[in-house]
Each structure stands twice: as C-alpha cells, then as structure tokens.
Design an enzyme around this catalytic site. Structure first.
Site: not given
Ligand code: NAD
Length: 250
Positions: A141, A156, A160
């Site tokens: 991230s 977090y 990351k």
């Molecule tokens: P999201 O919540 O839709 O996706 C995360 C998924 O991980 C969910 O489907 C959840 O059920 C699953 N999950 C949670 N804990 C788990 C576990 N212990 N085992 C297996 N699965 C698990 O959100 P997203 O935004 O699509 O996030 C995806 C990735 O992108 C994450 O790693 C997040 O930190 C990263 N990210 C997101 C953003 C943003 O702005 N959305 C920015 C930077 C990084």
C-alpha cells in the site's frame, strides 16, 4: 491472452467490489485457470458459479492458518498439477491512532497482511520450484511508503512496509529458481475497504493531492497485477510498482 494455460491463485478474492475478484476475473479473461481463496464463506459461495468449473476453484480459507495455506496449495496441485502465479491480496485495515493500538489489533493487522503473505508464499514456492518458474505478487500500500494512507493505522503501515521487505528478500533468494517476486503499492482505491467512509468534503480534499484527480478503481490495480503475473514483466523482480494516480511520487 497473457496468461493462457497458467494457474493463478488470488487470496482475498471473493469480495464483490474488491481488487481480488477484479483480478481473478481479468486473469480468467486472459486464459488463466483461477483459484479464488477468501475467509468470507458467503462471498465464496456467491462467486462459485461465475466461472467455468474446469478453469476455476473457489476455496474458503484463512491466510493466517498455515494449514489452510498448505491445504490450498495441495488441492490446487491435485486439480491443476501446477501453480504459476500467486497474488497475496488478502488484507485488513483499521483506522486508529498510534496510542490506541492494542496488542490484539497489532497481531490481527500484522497477521493477515504480513504473516498471511509468508504462509501462502511458503505453500506455493515448492511447487513453483518444481515447475521451474513462478510469479508472486504482493499487495502492499502507499501507506507503507508515506507512513499512512487515508484509512490505515500505523500498524497497517508497518504490516504493508513489512510486505515490501519480505518481498525483496524473497526475490533475492528465489530468483535462481525462476521465481519472480514483486509488490504493488495501491493508493486510494474505491472498494469495500473505503466504501461509505468518505463524505464529499473529505473526497475533495483527497483529490487535491492526486494529480490524476480521481480515486483508483479495482481494475487499475488488477491491470498492474496482470502485467506482473505475465511474461511482459519477465525481467522484473524485487520491484515495487506504484498504482496511486501520482498521490505519492518519489
Ligand atoms: P476488500 O476488503 O474488498 O478485500 C480484502 C479481502 O480479503 C476480503 O474479501 C476479505 O474477506 C479477505 N480477507 C480478510 N481477511 C482474510 C484472511 N485472514 N484470509 C483470507 N482472506 C481474508 O478490500 P480491497 O480494497 O479489495 O483490498 C485488497 C488488498 O488491497 C488488501 O490487501 C488491502 O490492504 C490492499 N489495499 C487496498 C487499498 C484501497 O484503497 N482499497 C489501498 C492499498 C492497498
């Protein structure tokens, strides 16, 4: 068709609006067999029928459980006989201040983001070595690079940033086995993680700091994953690819 015949695992990939499912759909469109893994059982059930059963697997599992990770890799090998790509995408965040972080919060956030990446990678690496090639992609991230995004707490950011260090060390060690390891650092992406948490005023303020003047979408990140998963990036390992609209330029 950039991934024809490849077998690709995406963790945290069952959420309807998430980066993971968008990635699985894109990889599938590019000819891959896809393995969707997620802790959310109901979400897994919902996506199960979307893909041709011969070219997909949907498995409920927790990346923090080493047993779940190794069982998943075993099941994928039994069904498809190879593992080419792993996208470590499962992640959770928590918007709290430094002094508010409890030991339980710290464990939870570090475990899902960082320990999960290690366990899942340890589960697939022997099979990638056996196949003589592989691509592992880690969803870090912008929060790791600038000490906080918008919604993540300091723990977090630490998790990351840890993913970036672990990914680079893995890249050095696994390169000789033909396994590439790269990370992506998304900025603010409109998914369930951000849904409902932004009012118009907050959004306008955030957009002032983004040269491309929009939030990212899951497809923006999925496209970067596709590049790193495919042979288009065959001479890249240990890199960090920013997908942030210019929010953080360094
Ligand atoms: P999201 O919540 O839709 O996706 C995360 C998924 O991980 C969910 O489907 C959840 O059920 C699953 N999950 C949670 N804990 C788990 C576990 N212990 N085992 C297996 N699965 C698990 O959100 P997203 O935004 O699509 O996030 C995806 C990735 O992108 C994450 O790693 C997040 O930190 C990263 N990210 C997101 C953003 C943003 O702005 N959305 C920015 C930077 C990084």
């Amino acid at each position: 068709m950039l991934l024809k015949g490849k077998v690709c695992i995406v963790t945290g990939a069952a959420g309807e609006k998430g980066i993971g499912l968008r990635t699985a759909r894109l990889f599938y469109e590019h000819g891959a067999s896809i393995v969707i893994s997620d802790i959310n059982e109901a979400a897994c059930e919902k996506v199960r029928s979307e893909f041709d059963a011969d070219r997909s697997m949907v498995v409920t599992g927790n990346v923090v459980s080493r047993d779940d990770c190794f069982s998943l890799a075993k099941a994928v090998m039994e069904k498809f006989g190879r593992i080419d790509v792993l996208v470590n995408n499962a992640g959770i965040t928590q918007p709290v201040k430094f002094e508010e972080i409890t030991p339980e919060d710290y464990d939870r956030i570090l475990d899902v983001n960082l320990r999960g990446m290690m366990y899942m990678s340890q589960a697939v690496v022997p099979h990638m070595k056996q196949g003589g090639a592989g691509s592992i992609i880690n969803t870090s991230s912008v929060s790791a690079q600038r000490g906080g995004g918008i919604f993540g707490g300091p723990h977090y950011s630490a998790a990351k940033a840890g993913m970036l260090g672990l990914g680079k060390a893995m890249a050095r060690e696994l390169g000789a086995s033909g396994i590439r390891v790269n990370s992506v650092t998304p900025g603010l992406i409109a998914t369930d993680i951000t849904a409902g948490k932004l009012d118009d005023q907050m959004k306008a303020k955030i957009l002032e700091g983004i040269p491309l003047a929009r939030l990212g979408g899951p497809a923006d990140v999925a496209n970067a994953f596709l590049f790193l998963a495919s042979d288009l990036s065959s001479y890249m390992t240990g890199t960090t690819l920013d997908v942030n609209g210019g929010m953080h330029i360094h």
